[in-house]
Design an enzyme around this catalytic site. Structure first.
Site, short mmCIF file in Angstrom:
data_model
loop_
_atom_site.label_atom_id
_atom_site.label_comp_id
_atom_site.label_asym_id
_atom_site.label_seq_id
_atom_site.Cartn_x
_atom_site.Cartn_y
_atom_site.Cartn_z
N CYS A 1 8.17 -6.55 3.98
CA CYS A 1 8.73 -5.78 3.05
C CYS A 1 10.29 -6.33 3.75
O CYS A 1 10.33 -6.99 5.03
CB CYS A 1 7.65 -4.84 3.58
SG CYS A 1 8.03 -4.11 5.57
N GLU B 1 2.61 2.95 13.84
CA GLU B 1 3.38 4.04 13.32
C GLU B 1 3.16 5.83 13.21
O GLU B 1 3.79 6.04 14.00
CB GLU B 1 3.95 3.84 11.90
CG GLU B 1 4.58 4.49 10.51
CD GLU B 1 5.04 4.14 9.18
OE1 GLU B 1 4.54 3.56 8.78
OE2 GLU B 1 4.92 5.83 8.97
N SER C 1 -4.07 -5.79 9.03
CA SER C 1 -2.76 -4.88 8.86
C SER C 1 -3.37 -3.76 7.84
O SER C 1 -3.69 -3.92 6.36
CB SER C 1 -2.20 -5.91 7.92
OG SER C 1 -1.44 -5.48 6.90
N SER D 1 3.31 -7.31 6.41
CA SER D 1 3.10 -8.61 7.09
C SER D 1 2.76 -9.94 7.20
O SER D 1 2.81 -10.47 7.68
CB SER D 1 2.21 -7.62 8.23
OG SER D 1 0.75 -7.39 7.38
S1 SF4 Z 1 8.34 -1.24 7.60
FE1 SF4 Z 1 7.54 0.30 6.85
S2 SF4 Z 1 8.52 1.80 5.95
FE2 SF4 Z 1 9.44 -0.31 6.56
S3 SF4 Z 1 9.58 -0.65 4.58
FE3 SF4 Z 1 7.97 -1.82 4.84
S4 SF4 Z 1 6.30 -0.72 4.99
FE4 SF4 Z 1 8.41 0.55 4.33
#
Ligand code: SF4
Length: 290
Positions: free
Chosen positions: A12, A136, A230, A274
Site C-alpha cells: 500500500c 499499530e 500480516s 505487506s
Molecule cells: S500503512 Fe496502513 S494506514 Fe497506511 S496506507 Fe497502508 S494500510 Fe493504510
C-alpha cells in the site's frame, strides 16, 4: 483459465513509502550508523531479509522503552520507526539518548494517533476497534495515554460497558474488517447515542476489502498472498472465504497446489499490503504454468 490480478495487490502507499525511505537511508552516508529498525518494517520475511542485506538490522523492544534505550544507546546510530507507528515516548527518549530517528509512520496512522491524543485531552472514554496486540494499535493506545477500551470481537460487544458520565469516542485500526467496524459502531451508537464514532479504516484497506468481496463472487478460486503474520493479508483471505469457499492463503509460489484449480475457469489473485511485487509475480507465473 482466466486470471485476474487485483488492482490493489501488494504494497500500500504507507508501506511503499516506508520501504523507499529505508532504501534511501541505506545508501546515504550522512545517516548515522549502525541503522536499526524497530521490529519488522513490514510483516513479510522476504522484505525483512532484503532490508537486512542493505545493512539494516531488526531490533525488538522488550520491557520498558527507557530500559531499551539505556541498553542500545551505544550500539545504535539511527533507529527507524515502521509504518505502523509507535507511542509518543520514543521521540523524547531518542533526544535524551542522542539516537537519530527516521520516522516512517504512515500519515494515515499518524492521523489516528492524533485523534487518540485529542480525545484523551478532552477526557473522553476512548474505544479502539482493533487487535490490542497489533503493533499499530499498541501505538495508538499509547497516544491515548493507555486509557482505552478494546473491541476485538463480537463477544467484546456483548459485555461492552463504559463510564456513562464521559463522552465516548470510537476509533478503529486502519486495517480492520470494514463489516466488523460498521457492526461494532452501529451497536455502540445504539447503546450510547452521544458516542462520537470516527471510521478510521484507511481508504486503501476499504478499497481492497470491497474489491476482494466482488472478486470472490465473480471467480471460482481466489488466491490471497501474504505472510501469516500480516493481519491485513489474513483479513483479505477471511473476507474472500466468507464469500467463496475456494479461497486460499499462500505465502509464496511454492505453496500453490494444482488440485485447487481442477474445473476452475476464473481465478482472482490478490495480496496484502505487506506483500512485495516480486512474490506476486512468482505466484502469477506459477498459476499461469498450471
Ligand atoms: S500503512 Fe496502513 S494506514 Fe497506511 S496506507 Fe497502508 S494500510 Fe493504510
Amino acid at each position: 483459465m482466466e486470471i485476474t490480478l487485483s488492482q490493489y495487490a501488494g504494497f500500500c502507499e504507507g508501506v511503499e513509502r516506508a520501504y523507499d525511505i529505508v532504501e534511501k537511508i541505506a545508501k546515504d552516508p550522512k545517516v548515522k550508523r549502525p541503522i536499526f529498525v524497530l521490529g519488522s518494517l513490514v510483516h513479510n520475511e522476504d522484505v525483512v531479509e532484503k532490508i537486512e542485506k542493505m545493512g539494516i538490522q531488526k531490533v525488538h523492544v522488550e520491557g520498558p522503552l527507557e530500559d531499551f534505550f539505556e541498553k542500545i544507546k551505544k550500539e545504535v546510530g539511527t533507529l527507524v520507526i515502521t509504518a505502523h507507528g509507535i507511542g509518543p515516548q520514543i521521540y523524547e527518549l531518542a533526544k535524551k539518548y542522542k539516537v537519530d530517528l527516521v520516522d516512517t509512520t504512515c500519515p494515515r496512522v499518524v492521523k489516528v494517533q492524533r485523534l487518540a491524543k485529542a480525545f484523551f485531552d478532552r477526557d473522553a472514554q476512548i474505544v479502539i476497534i482493533g487487535e490490542k496486540n497489533h503493533k499499530e494499535v499498541k501505538g495508538i493506545f499509547e497516544w491515548a495515554n493507555k486509557r482505552a477500551i478494546f473491541i476485538e470481537t463480537d463477544e467484546d460487544l456483548c459485555g461492552f460497558d463504559v463510564d456513562h458520565t464521559k463522552k465516548i469516542a470510537v476509533i478503529s485500526q486502519t486495517t480492520q474488517d470494514q463489516e466488523f467496524v460498521d457492526r461494532a459502531a452501529a451497536q455502540i451508537s445504539q447503546k450510547y447515542p452521544n458516542a462520537e464514532v470516527v471510521d478510521s479504516i484507511c481508504l486503501t484497506t476499504h478499497h481492497r476489502q470491497t474489491e476482494i468481496k466482488q472478486l470472490a463472487q465473480e471467480n471460482n478460486v481466489v488466491i490471497v498472498i501474504g505472510s501469516p503474520e500480516s493481519a491485513n493479508s489474513k483479513r483479505l483471505w477471511e473476507i474472500a472465504k466468507r464469500v467463496n469457499e475456494s479461497s486460499y492463503f499462500v505465502q509464496r509460489a511454492s505453496e500453490i497446489e494444482k488440485k485447487w484449480f481442477a474445473d476452475c475457469k476464473k481465478v482472482a489473485v490478490t495480496a496484502g499490503a505487506s506483500t512485495p511485487g516480486w512474490i506476486i509475480e512468482e505466484v502469477m507465473r506459477e498459476i499461469k504454468n498450471i
